[in-house]
Write an enzyme that holds these catalytic residues in place. Structure first.
Site, PDB file in Angstrom:
ATOM      1  N   HIS A  72      43.762  46.403  39.122  1.00 32.80           N
ATOM      2  CA  HIS A  72      43.194  46.959  40.143  1.00 32.80           C
ATOM      3  C   HIS A  72      44.131  47.199  41.341  1.00 32.80           C
ATOM      4  O   HIS A  72      43.397  48.028  42.085  1.00 32.80           O
ATOM      5  CB  HIS A  72      41.928  46.212  40.431  1.00 32.80           C
ATOM      6  CG  HIS A  72      40.770  46.053  39.297  1.00 32.80           C
ATOM      7  ND1 HIS A  72      40.410  47.145  38.785  1.00 32.80           N
ATOM      8  CD2 HIS A  72      40.441  44.932  38.532  1.00 32.80           C
ATOM      9  CE1 HIS A  72      39.207  46.894  37.558  1.00 32.80           C
ATOM     10  NE2 HIS A  72      39.384  45.597  37.545  1.00 32.80           N
ATOM     11  N   ASP A  93      40.749  46.523  28.812  1.00 26.21           N
ATOM     12  CA  ASP A  93      40.009  45.625  29.803  1.00 26.21           C
ATOM     13  C   ASP A  93      38.515  46.223  29.846  1.00 26.21           C
ATOM     14  O   ASP A  93      38.527  47.325  29.950  1.00 26.21           O
ATOM     15  CB  ASP A  93      40.943  45.468  31.046  1.00 26.21           C
ATOM     16  CG  ASP A  93      40.148  44.235  31.887  1.00 26.21           C
ATOM     17  OD1 ASP A  93      40.483  43.081  31.817  1.00 26.21           O
ATOM     18  OD2 ASP A  93      39.157  44.818  32.567  1.00 26.21           O
ATOM     19  N   ASP A 113      37.571  40.637  29.072  1.00 28.16           N
ATOM     20  CA  ASP A 113      36.217  40.711  29.042  1.00 28.16           C
ATOM     21  C   ASP A 113      35.084  41.877  28.673  1.00 28.16           C
ATOM     22  O   ASP A 113      33.856  41.722  29.151  1.00 28.16           O
ATOM     23  CB  ASP A 113      36.130  40.724  30.944  1.00 28.16           C
ATOM     24  CG  ASP A 113      37.360  41.852  31.166  1.00 28.16           C
ATOM     25  OD1 ASP A 113      37.580  42.772  30.307  1.00 28.16           O
ATOM     26  OD2 ASP A 113      37.793  41.936  32.427  1.00 28.16           O
ATOM     27  N   HIS A 119      37.111  46.646  32.537  1.00 31.13           N
ATOM     28  CA  HIS A 119      37.168  47.324  33.508  1.00 31.13           C
ATOM     29  C   HIS A 119      38.221  48.482  33.806  1.00 31.13           C
ATOM     30  O   HIS A 119      39.005  48.285  33.009  1.00 31.13           O
ATOM     31  CB  HIS A 119      37.155  46.456  35.032  1.00 31.13           C
ATOM     32  CG  HIS A 119      36.346  45.446  35.115  1.00 31.13           C
ATOM     33  ND1 HIS A 119      36.556  44.327  34.343  1.00 31.13           N
ATOM     34  CD2 HIS A 119      35.030  45.236  35.444  1.00 31.13           C
ATOM     35  CE1 HIS A 119      35.514  43.416  34.579  1.00 31.13           C
ATOM     36  NE2 HIS A 119      34.687  44.275  35.503  1.00 31.13           N
TER      37      HIS A 119
HETATM   38 ZN   LIG Z   1      38.332  43.041  33.759  1.00 28.77          ZN
END
Ligand SMILES: [Zn+2]
Length: 342
Positions: A122, A159, A248, A161
């Site tokens: 991120h 992931d 996740d 995200h």
């Molecule tokens: Zn994540």
């Protein structure tokens, strides 16, 4: 040879009450130890990158800010991203883990896995966010390009995200194909990662997002990835492959609404091995200790045993693929038709 890059120093970036804490790495390492796998791996320490390496990705101001913030005791950099007093040094070491793993793969290792934290995908050029301070994978990739002259890179990020930092850093770059499968950004952080975000300028067509609805299962993931990964990878022809590993999306994970089971992760590793014989793996998220430990063990066993076939990890019986998943594939196929043939 399978290499693992890890350091006990990562424990110095720590906030017990935060889901992104050292317990995550401990449970991964302990489970490898308990299964008798740790001593079969070629274990290395990360390197500590110098400022010049970090500046390949980040702005001087960002690094200065991280250093002064942590030097003065740390705290919250934004509403969910913390830094403790040693976090700047440790974030550099996490980027150094990704560099070390990449160099091992360039050398004698078939697979090298950087088990590091804080995670990185991120972090943008000038901003820490989403638990990430420095973009570990991006620093390693640019280091490999500069130091070793590697030209074309493929990143597959699973992931839960969207790796908005990694995507943004390479958004205009036609030599880095970023493929991300993640939970639909309308329902999860960071609110980006839609199909129409395809890259721009000469990078158009080289940012491929697969946004999956909450409740998506392993059968949905396998259906869509089989239709996209192999054709896109064979047409792009990368020189170097990164697997950006996030656990996740596991059904036990508290941070996403995806319902992947333990078998998705070995399936992904197995499938990627059909595409390329060498892969650098970089750890991102994963917050259910049991879920990530089980998934990680299965994934590493696949890397250690070339005879395993991905079919062993596909859901048994008649697996149900949601109509919505099929619709998403069609939309990706249409959007990317000027760039790739599926
Ligand atoms: Zn994540």
């Amino acid at each position: 040879m399978i290499s693992l890059v890890n350091s006990p120093e990562y424990a110095k970036h720590q906030l017990e009450t935060h889901p992104e804490n050292q317990g995550r790495l401990e449970v991964l390492i302990d489970s490898l130890q308990n299964e008798g796998l740790l001593n079969k791996l070629d274990v290395h320490q990360p390197i500590l990158p110098n400022e010049e390496d970090l500046l390949l990705v980040h702005t001087k101001e960002h690094l200065k800010h991280l250093k002064s913030f942590t030097d003065s005791g740390g705290g919250y950099l934004d509403y969910d991203t913390y830094a403790s007093p040693h976090s700047y040094e440790i974030a550099k070491l996490a980027a150094g883990g990704a560099i070390k793993a990449s160099e091992l793969v360039l050398g004698q290792s078939d697979f090298a896995y950087s088990l590091a934290r804080p995670p990185g995908h991120h972090a943008t050029t000038d901003r820490a966010m989403g638990f990430c301070l420095i973009n570990n994978l991006a620093v390693a990739l640019k280091y490999m390009r500069k130091k070793h002259g590697i030209k074309k890179f493929l990143i597959f990020d699973f992931d839960a995200h969207y790796g908005n930092g990694t995507a943004e850093i390479f958004y205009h770059d036609p030599h880095v194909l970023y493929i991300s499968i993640h939970q639909d950004p309308r329902t999860i952080f960071p609110g980006k990662g839609f199909i129409e975000e395809i890259g721009s300028g000469s990078g158009e067509g080289f940012n491929l997002n697969i946004p999956m609805p909450p409740g998506s299962r392993t059968s949905d993931y396998i259906y869509i990835l089989k239709k996209i990964l192999e054709p896109v990878c064979s047409q792009f022809k990368a020189d170097f492959y990164y697997l950006d590993v996030g656990f996740d999306g596991h059904h036990e994970d508290p941070l996403s609404s995806l319902l992947l089971d333990d078998d998705f992760y070995p399936w992904a590793a197995c499938y990627m091995q059909k595409i390329t014989p060498t892969i650098t793996l970089i750890l991102e998220g994963g917050y259910s200790h049991r879920g990530m430990a089980q998934s990680n063990l299965k994934m590493i066993k696949v890397l250690m045993d070339k005879n395993l076939n991905e079919k062993e990890f596909q859901p048994h019986g008649k697996s149900i693929v949601k109509d919505e998943t099929k619709k998403i594939f069609k939309e990706i196929q249409n959007t990317f038709s000027p760039f790739f043939i599926f």
